[in-house]
Scaffold this active site. Sequence first.
Site, PDB file in Angstrom:
ATOM      1  N   ASN A   1       0.746  -1.214   0.002  1.00  0.00           N
ATOM      2  CA  ASN A   1       0.029   0.045   0.031  1.00  0.00           C
ATOM      3  C   ASN A   1       0.878   1.109  -0.164  1.00  0.00           C
ATOM      4  O   ASN A   1       0.416   2.363   0.235  1.00  0.00           O
ATOM      5  CB  ASN A   1      -0.878   0.163   1.267  1.00  0.00           C
ATOM      6  CG  ASN A   1      -1.921  -1.159   1.310  1.00  0.00           C
ATOM      7  OD1 ASN A   1      -2.310  -1.527   0.322  1.00  0.00           O
ATOM      8  ND2 ASN A   1      -2.029  -1.668   2.278  1.00  0.00           N
TER       9      ASN A   1
ATOM     10  N   SER B   1     -10.347  -1.541  -0.459  1.00  0.00           N
ATOM     11  CA  SER B   1      -9.280  -2.115  -0.749  1.00  0.00           C
ATOM     12  C   SER B   1      -9.054  -3.240  -1.540  1.00  0.00           C
ATOM     13  O   SER B   1      -8.004  -3.646  -1.900  1.00  0.00           O
ATOM     14  CB  SER B   1      -8.494  -2.263   0.583  1.00  0.00           C
ATOM     15  OG  SER B   1      -9.055  -3.297   1.447  1.00  0.00           O
TER      16      SER B   1
ATOM     17  N   GLU C   1     -16.082   3.087   3.855  1.00  0.00           N
ATOM     18  CA  GLU C   1     -14.954   3.501   3.072  1.00  0.00           C
ATOM     19  C   GLU C   1     -15.204   4.516   1.959  1.00  0.00           C
ATOM     20  O   GLU C   1     -16.105   4.211   1.409  1.00  0.00           O
ATOM     21  CB  GLU C   1     -14.014   2.363   2.769  1.00  0.00           C
ATOM     22  CG  GLU C   1     -13.899   1.483   4.121  1.00  0.00           C
ATOM     23  CD  GLU C   1     -13.210   0.371   3.732  1.00  0.00           C
ATOM     24  OE1 GLU C   1     -12.097   0.397   2.764  1.00  0.00           O
ATOM     25  OE2 GLU C   1     -13.304  -0.784   4.509  1.00  0.00           O
TER      26      GLU C   1
ATOM     27  N   HIS D   1      -7.205   4.181   1.675  1.00  0.00           N
ATOM     28  CA  HIS D   1      -6.584   3.795   0.738  1.00  0.00           C
ATOM     29  C   HIS D   1      -6.762   5.149  -0.286  1.00  0.00           C
ATOM     30  O   HIS D   1      -6.407   5.021  -1.391  1.00  0.00           O
ATOM     31  CB  HIS D   1      -7.201   2.667   0.027  1.00  0.00           C
ATOM     32  CG  HIS D   1      -6.690   1.522   0.889  1.00  0.00           C
ATOM     33  ND1 HIS D   1      -5.823   0.637   0.538  1.00  0.00           N
ATOM     34  CD2 HIS D   1      -7.373   0.851   1.985  1.00  0.00           C
ATOM     35  CE1 HIS D   1      -5.678  -0.320   1.254  1.00  0.00           C
ATOM     36  NE2 HIS D   1      -6.757  -0.442   2.291  1.00  0.00           N
TER      37      HIS D   1
ATOM     38  N   ASP E   1     -13.669   5.979   6.226  1.00  0.00           N
ATOM     39  CA  ASP E   1     -12.367   5.368   6.465  1.00  0.00           C
ATOM     40  C   ASP E   1     -11.914   5.767   4.872  1.00  0.00           C
ATOM     41  O   ASP E   1     -12.216   5.138   4.001  1.00  0.00           O
ATOM     42  CB  ASP E   1     -12.538   4.000   6.481  1.00  0.00           C
ATOM     43  CG  ASP E   1     -11.218   3.256   6.700  1.00  0.00           C
ATOM     44  OD1 ASP E   1     -10.030   4.088   6.189  1.00  0.00           O
ATOM     45  OD2 ASP E   1     -11.164   2.215   7.312  1.00  0.00           O
TER      46      ASP E   1
ATOM     47  N   HIS F   1     -14.028  -2.698   6.523  1.00  0.00           N
ATOM     48  CA  HIS F   1     -12.569  -3.349   7.058  1.00  0.00           C
ATOM     49  C   HIS F   1     -12.955  -4.253   8.110  1.00  0.00           C
ATOM     50  O   HIS F   1     -13.741  -3.735   8.943  1.00  0.00           O
ATOM     51  CB  HIS F   1     -11.839  -2.345   7.233  1.00  0.00           C
ATOM     52  CG  HIS F   1     -10.350  -2.938   7.266  1.00  0.00           C
ATOM     53  ND1 HIS F   1      -9.607  -3.132   8.458  1.00  0.00           N
ATOM     54  CD2 HIS F   1      -9.269  -3.423   6.514  1.00  0.00           C
ATOM     55  CE1 HIS F   1      -8.554  -3.752   8.367  1.00  0.00           C
ATOM     56  NE2 HIS F   1      -8.546  -3.822   7.077  1.00  0.00           N
TER      57      HIS F   1
ATOM     58  N   LYS G   1       0.010   4.066   4.568  1.00  0.00           N
ATOM     59  CA  LYS G   1      -0.091   3.784   3.123  1.00  0.00           C
ATOM     60  C   LYS G   1       0.395   4.893   2.220  1.00  0.00           C
ATOM     61  O   LYS G   1       1.542   4.550   2.164  1.00  0.00           O
ATOM     62  CB  LYS G   1      -1.636   3.367   3.185  1.00  0.00           C
ATOM     63  CG  LYS G   1      -2.150   2.250   3.781  1.00  0.00           C
ATOM     64  CD  LYS G   1      -3.689   1.966   3.430  1.00  0.00           C
ATOM     65  CE  LYS G   1      -4.046   0.642   4.133  1.00  0.00           C
ATOM     66  NZ  LYS G   1      -4.069   0.664   5.550  1.00  0.00           N
TER      67      LYS G   1
END
Length: 374
Positions: free
Chosen positions: A34, A171, A167, A199, A196, A121, A229
């Site tokens: 990541n 991911s 999110e 990413h 979230d 997640h 990340k």
Amino acid sequence: MDMWHAHRADLEGLAARDRRRQLILRQGRDFSSNDYLGMARARRLARAVEEAIARGVPMGSGGSRLLRGNDPEHEALEAQAAQFFGSESALFLSSGYAANVALLATLPQRGDLIVYDALIHASMHEGLALTRATAVVAGHNDPDSFDDAITAWRASGGRGRVWLAFESLYSMDGDRAPLADLAQLAERHEAIMLIDEAHATGVFGPDGRGLAAALDGRADTVVLRTCGKALGCEGALVCAPAVVRDFLVNRARPFIFSTAPSPLMAAAVREALKMLVDEPERRTGLMARIAHAEAALAPHGAEATGTQIMPLILGDEARTMAVAARLQEAGFDIRGIRPPTVPAGTSRLRISLTQNVMPEDIDALAEALAEALA
């Protein structure tokens, strides 16, 4: 008597089902990390840590933030992050996992409702396991499903606060949440969004502020931005109204009872945020790699998501792991992902694009992939 019999039996069961995990050292060309912007090994971050050591910043914090572990570097980072992301305040925690647990376990109260996306997640699920609120799942990236869950709860007598947990960029699928629709939904139901951005931080938005950058500073928005990340560091920042920061400091057990992150890491994250502004070529370079990979890999089944995450869904678990092994033997670090990390029947190769590879590496991967899938 073997005191660890149950644990050995569990491990043997995992092995029998080809589910036993093991740690392996990184090797091969990076198509799994990541470290999207290639910042983890950036000399500028190393210099920032060296300079911090030179001015006396300690390696360890020595305790929790509420004891003696609160360092000027922590507070300087939080002030800088709040300004950078446009939030009223920020709080630095040891990891995104700890932060998600803290948010879900601490903020929603008894009598409230949490509606969460089906693909959130594992760390969010850990927080849900500790919450006092009612939690219900909504269809993935489906605002109508969120709306239906809220409407049904209100019809059944629910009177508390509604929380939406999702999110901004997922991911394992590389797809984005319908942020504008979810924000409108939050306004309509006077709900609070827990977003979230793990990413998306560093990769998208103005100066890498993420996909949710336009929502920062709103009273109904709490955003988690991990530092491990695209920022190439470690830890996580919760960007939120000041009352949220104060409440977490007073009530969030993962914050209260954890040793504070290294002050040196706080110094590194401060520099990483500056790098996002000073080095936009890292983002433009990644976008070029994404476009190159979509042209080279999509013909072999990889999904063109418009993001740095390209899943190649094979479905069958055994085939997925066999293809991943062949690619690893050919010098490409690509991992097979299977249930329970992803839904049954969707085992896949998770192809992650970073600044750690060149276009010629992507072309070589395309050739190797064609052979491995044949």
